[in-house]
Every structure is written in C-alpha cells, then in structure tokens.
Design a protein around this motif. Structure first.
Motif, PDB file in Angstrom:
ATOM      1  N   SER A  70     -17.592  23.400  55.353  1.00 35.36           N
ATOM      2  CA  SER A  70     -18.227  22.164  54.891  1.00 35.36           C
ATOM      3  C   SER A  70     -19.062  22.426  53.628  1.00 35.36           C
ATOM      4  O   SER A  70     -19.100  21.595  52.715  1.00 35.36           O
ATOM      5  CB  SER A  70     -19.120  21.576  55.985  1.00 35.36           C
ATOM      6  OG  SER A  70     -20.111  22.516  56.389  1.00 35.36           O
ATOM      7  N   MET A 102     -16.655  22.778  50.615  1.00 31.21           N
ATOM      8  CA  MET A 102     -16.135  21.506  50.136  1.00 31.21           C
ATOM      9  C   MET A 102     -17.203  20.729  49.372  1.00 31.21           C
ATOM     10  O   MET A 102     -16.913  20.093  48.353  1.00 31.21           O
ATOM     11  CB  MET A 102     -15.605  20.674  51.311  1.00 31.21           C
ATOM     12  CG  MET A 102     -14.438  21.307  52.052  1.00 31.21           C
ATOM     13  SD  MET A 102     -13.051  21.772  50.959  1.00 31.21           S
ATOM     14  CE  MET A 102     -12.561  20.163  50.366  1.00 31.21           C
ATOM     15  N   GLU A 103     -18.428  20.789  49.842  1.00 24.61           N
ATOM     16  CA  GLU A 103     -19.510  20.089  49.161  1.00 24.61           C
ATOM     17  C   GLU A 103     -19.763  20.694  47.781  1.00 24.61           C
ATOM     18  O   GLU A 103     -19.934  19.971  46.787  1.00 24.61           O
ATOM     19  CB  GLU A 103     -20.783  20.147  50.008  1.00 24.61           C
ATOM     20  CG  GLU A 103     -21.965  19.408  49.409  1.00 24.61           C
ATOM     21  CD  GLU A 103     -21.702  17.921  49.191  1.00 24.61           C
ATOM     22  OE1 GLU A 103     -22.230  17.368  48.208  1.00 24.61           O
ATOM     23  OE2 GLU A 103     -20.947  17.333  50.005  1.00 24.61           O
ATOM     24  N   LEU A 124     -17.580  22.387  46.020  1.00 21.92           N
ATOM     25  CA  LEU A 124     -16.399  22.105  45.190  1.00 21.92           C
ATOM     26  C   LEU A 124     -16.495  20.711  44.567  1.00 21.92           C
ATOM     27  O   LEU A 124     -16.178  20.512  43.394  1.00 21.92           O
ATOM     28  CB  LEU A 124     -15.122  22.229  46.021  1.00 21.92           C
ATOM     29  CG  LEU A 124     -14.638  23.660  46.299  1.00 21.92           C
ATOM     30  CD1 LEU A 124     -13.627  23.684  47.439  1.00 21.92           C
ATOM     31  CD2 LEU A 124     -14.020  24.263  45.032  1.00 21.92           C
ATOM     32  N   LYS A 125     -16.954  19.761  45.355  1.00 16.77           N
ATOM     33  CA  LYS A 125     -17.122  18.402  44.843  1.00 16.77           C
ATOM     34  C   LYS A 125     -18.200  18.355  43.760  1.00 16.77           C
ATOM     35  O   LYS A 125     -18.053  17.670  42.750  1.00 16.77           O
ATOM     36  CB  LYS A 125     -17.471  17.446  45.990  1.00 16.77           C
ATOM     37  CG  LYS A 125     -16.317  17.220  46.964  1.00 16.77           C
ATOM     38  CD  LYS A 125     -16.735  16.324  48.123  1.00 16.77           C
ATOM     39  CE  LYS A 125     -15.581  16.132  49.097  1.00 16.77           C
ATOM     40  NZ  LYS A 125     -15.978  15.298  50.275  1.00 16.77           N
ATOM     41  N   GLN A 126     -19.278  19.108  43.983  1.00 18.17           N
ATOM     42  CA  GLN A 126     -20.353  19.149  42.981  1.00 18.17           C
ATOM     43  C   GLN A 126     -19.862  19.783  41.684  1.00 18.17           C
ATOM     44  O   GLN A 126     -20.190  19.331  40.590  1.00 18.17           O
ATOM     45  CB  GLN A 126     -21.541  19.941  43.538  1.00 18.17           C
ATOM     46  CG  GLN A 126     -22.263  19.257  44.692  1.00 18.17           C
ATOM     47  CD  GLN A 126     -23.364  20.126  45.278  1.00 18.17           C
ATOM     48  OE1 GLN A 126     -23.803  21.099  44.665  1.00 18.17           O
ATOM     49  NE2 GLN A 126     -23.814  19.781  46.490  1.00 18.17           N
ATOM     50  N   TYR A 127     -19.048  20.849  41.838  1.00 23.00           N
ATOM     51  CA  TYR A 127     -18.521  21.516  40.639  1.00 23.00           C
ATOM     52  C   TYR A 127     -17.563  20.599  39.883  1.00 23.00           C
ATOM     53  O   TYR A 127     -17.612  20.519  38.644  1.00 23.00           O
ATOM     54  CB  TYR A 127     -17.807  22.811  41.045  1.00 23.00           C
ATOM     55  CG  TYR A 127     -17.016  23.432  39.921  1.00 23.00           C
ATOM     56  CD1 TYR A 127     -17.598  23.690  38.675  1.00 23.00           C
ATOM     57  CD2 TYR A 127     -15.676  23.763  40.093  1.00 23.00           C
ATOM     58  CE1 TYR A 127     -16.861  24.255  37.636  1.00 23.00           C
ATOM     59  CE2 TYR A 127     -14.932  24.318  39.064  1.00 23.00           C
ATOM     60  CZ  TYR A 127     -15.532  24.564  37.839  1.00 23.00           C
ATOM     61  OH  TYR A 127     -14.804  25.106  36.811  1.00 23.00           O
ATOM     62  N   LYS A 128     -16.706  19.888  40.610  1.00 22.65           N
ATOM     63  CA  LYS A 128     -15.769  18.966  39.963  1.00 22.65           C
ATOM     64  C   LYS A 128     -16.524  17.844  39.240  1.00 22.65           C
ATOM     65  O   LYS A 128     -16.010  17.268  38.280  1.00 22.65           O
ATOM     66  CB  LYS A 128     -14.808  18.363  40.996  1.00 22.65           C
ATOM     67  CG  LYS A 128     -13.916  19.383  41.698  1.00 22.65           C
ATOM     68  CD  LYS A 128     -13.038  20.153  40.728  1.00 22.65           C
ATOM     69  CE  LYS A 128     -12.173  21.179  41.462  1.00 22.65           C
ATOM     70  NZ  LYS A 128     -11.327  21.966  40.543  1.00 22.65           N
ATOM     71  N   ALA A 129     -17.760  17.582  39.716  1.00 21.02           N
ATOM     72  CA  ALA A 129     -18.590  16.543  39.090  1.00 21.02           C
ATOM     73  C   ALA A 129     -19.365  17.077  37.891  1.00 21.02           C
ATOM     74  O   ALA A 129     -20.084  16.328  37.232  1.00 21.02           O
ATOM     75  CB  ALA A 129     -19.539  15.949  40.123  1.00 21.02           C
ATOM     76  N   ASN A 171      -7.797  21.176  44.504  1.00 18.06           N
ATOM     77  CA  ASN A 171      -7.840  19.717  44.553  1.00 18.06           C
ATOM     78  C   ASN A 171      -8.579  19.289  45.820  1.00 18.06           C
ATOM     79  O   ASN A 171      -8.078  19.463  46.933  1.00 18.06           O
ATOM     80  CB  ASN A 171      -6.417  19.144  44.540  1.00 18.06           C
ATOM     81  CG  ASN A 171      -6.411  17.625  44.427  1.00 18.06           C
ATOM     82  OD1 ASN A 171      -7.439  16.972  44.573  1.00 18.06           O
ATOM     83  ND2 ASN A 171      -5.254  17.051  44.154  1.00 18.06           N
ATOM     84  N   THR A 172      -9.755  18.742  45.665  1.00 16.74           N
ATOM     85  CA  THR A 172     -10.574  18.351  46.816  1.00 16.74           C
ATOM     86  C   THR A 172     -10.007  17.148  47.561  1.00 16.74           C
ATOM     87  O   THR A 172     -10.451  16.838  48.669  1.00 16.74           O
ATOM     88  CB  THR A 172     -12.016  18.027  46.364  1.00 16.74           C
ATOM     89  OG1 THR A 172     -11.968  17.031  45.331  1.00 16.74           O
ATOM     90  CG2 THR A 172     -12.705  19.276  45.835  1.00 16.74           C
ATOM     91  N   ASP A 173      -9.026  16.472  46.972  1.00 19.68           N
ATOM     92  CA  ASP A 173      -8.431  15.308  47.638  1.00 19.68           C
ATOM     93  C   ASP A 173      -7.412  15.716  48.703  1.00 19.68           C
ATOM     94  O   ASP A 173      -7.030  14.901  49.546  1.00 19.68           O
ATOM     95  CB  ASP A 173      -7.734  14.408  46.603  1.00 19.68           C
ATOM     96  CG  ASP A 173      -8.730  13.773  45.631  1.00 19.68           C
ATOM     97  OD1 ASP A 173      -9.886  13.550  46.055  1.00 19.68           O
ATOM     98  OD2 ASP A 173      -8.359  13.520  44.469  1.00 19.68           O
TER      99      ASP A 173
END
Length: 256
Positions: free
Chosen positions: A22, A25-26, A28-33, A83-85
């Motif tokens: 978890s 994933m969090e 990874l989302k922050q990095y993609k942002a 790809n986080t999706d």
C-alpha cells in the motif's frame, strides 16, 4: 554468497527498509504526480528486492557490488515505467525488469561477444514476452513474439539462442549413487569415417540436382510444405510434384 555480505556498494543491507504494498502504490502515485522525493523513497524502500534478485546470480562469479548497482538501474526503470492504473503488484512488474537489466549487463560484459543487432532483437523479445505473460498469464509462442516486435520467427529464435548462457560440457545433468552423467555424455560421436564420408556423398548428390529439384526438396523438407502447397507455389500439378519428389530422392540414393 551475496546474502552473507552485509555491505554492498556502500549500502548496509542489514538495515534496508521494506515498504508495504500500500505504501509503494501511494508513493508511486505521488511520484507520477511530480513528487521527486517519492521516487527516492521508492528506490530506498525496494533495495531489498534488488538484493533478493541478484542472489539468483550468486553462482556466476560476478562482482556483487556491480550487480547490485545494475539491479538498481532496473529498479529505477520499473519505477519510471510502472502503470498505477493496472491491477498488478509493483514487485511483480519490477522483478523481471531488474532481472533483465542484470542479464543484459552480464551478456554485454561476458566473454562471448554477440552482435548489437541480435542483442537488440533478443532484448525486445524478452520485454515482449514479459509483457505478454503479465497480460495473459501464459507463455507466448515464438510467432506471437515475432509479431509483437516486428521480426521474423527465425530472427527471434537465433537472437534468443545467441544470448543464452553457455553450458560447460562437464556440467552434471544427473547423479545417482555417485555415477554422474555430464552434458558431454549426451553428445554422440559423429567423428567416425563412415559418417563424414556419407555426408560428403550426400552433399555431392544434392549439388548435382537441377534447380527445380532442389527447390522441391527445400519446400517439402525444410519448410515442411505439403505437395499441394508446393504445386501451387511453383505452378505445376500435385501429381507432378509427387513424381519429381520421388525421382529426386531416388537420384540422391543412387537408384537413378
């Protein structure tokens, strides 16, 4: 062995942090942002994963520090391309990337030099294979790989074989009650006089054939085409192909 080495490339492996899925994933989302600090945390939090991967190569007499650094490059590529999706664990995606990077390094620095074109095809084929397995949960065929990377099947096979690790003739393949069977024991002796004389005679017989006769044998026995397919390709009837095939084989055997 790598797992007995505490310090690798200046990193104390006994103190490596392990992230929960978890948390990964969090981050990874922050990095993609756009959060670059999240990328750093992801790298530091997955170094133990790199360490576990390079343990698979512990018997290759490679420098552990070098493999660890190369594995980290694979980890960073996995972080950048994940790809986080997709409903996939990060480690499931990252392990093949890290392994691929380590194998690429070992092949490029190994004693056997492979041409750049074949290495490129092989790497594309391995990436396509990994992606196919992730998407379909099964191994792709050579034909499917060739279609994915835009190469013909023979190129894919040759490229993958060219980067395979060489095996020693004295590699043990079976051992029972002290009686060890080696790779060398499975190789037949083809150096006797009768074999090479037969080969010379066969080459001479084939060399004496007419172009159409050679073509029919090539289409039938090298490409595996049926007599009907051969007939359609060269513009004669199936009966003619059958007669020519029999005549040509008899010619080679010395019956004509």
């Amino acid at each position: 062995m790598y797992y007995n080495k505490v310090d690798i490339s200046g990193v104390d492996t006994s103190k490596l942090k392990v992230l929960k899925e978890s948390e990964k994933m969090e981050l990874l989302k922050q990095y993609k942002a756009g959060d670059r600090n999240a990328r750093k945390q992801l790298i530091n939090g997955n170094l133990r994963l790199v360490l576990s991967v390079i343990q698979k190569f512990s018997g290759r007499n490679e420098n552990a520090d070098d493999l660890f650094q190369v594995g980290c490059i694979g980890l960073m590529k996995a972080i950048d391309n994940f790809n986080t999706d997709l409903d996939v664990k990060f480690s499931t995606y990252a392990v093949p990337m890290i392994c691929g990077e380590v194998r690429r390094y070992m092949r490029d620095t190994g004693p056997i030099r492979i041409s750049r074109s074949y290495r490129d095809i092989a790497y594309k084929a391995m990436q396509a294979k990994e992606q196919y397995i992730n998407e379909h949960q099964k191994e792709p065929t050579v034909k499917q790989i060739s279609e994915l990377i835009g190469c013909n099947e023979s190129e894919v096979v040759t490229a993958l074989e060219s980067i395979s690790d060489p095996i020693s003739l004295y590699e043990p393949v079976y051992s029972d009650s002290g009686d060890t069977l080696y790779v060398l024991d499975q190789i037949g002796d083809k150096n006797d006089d009768s074999n090479w004389l037969d080969e010379i005679a066969l080459r001479e017989a084939i060399g004496a054939l007419q172009p159409r006769e050679k073509n029919i044998l090539y289409l039938r026995f090298c490409l595996g085409k049926t007599q009907v397919e051969v007939a359609n390709e060269i513009g004669i009837s199936q009966a003619q192909v059958s007669r020519l095939e029999k005549y040509t084989l008899d010619k080679i055997k010395g019956k004509v």
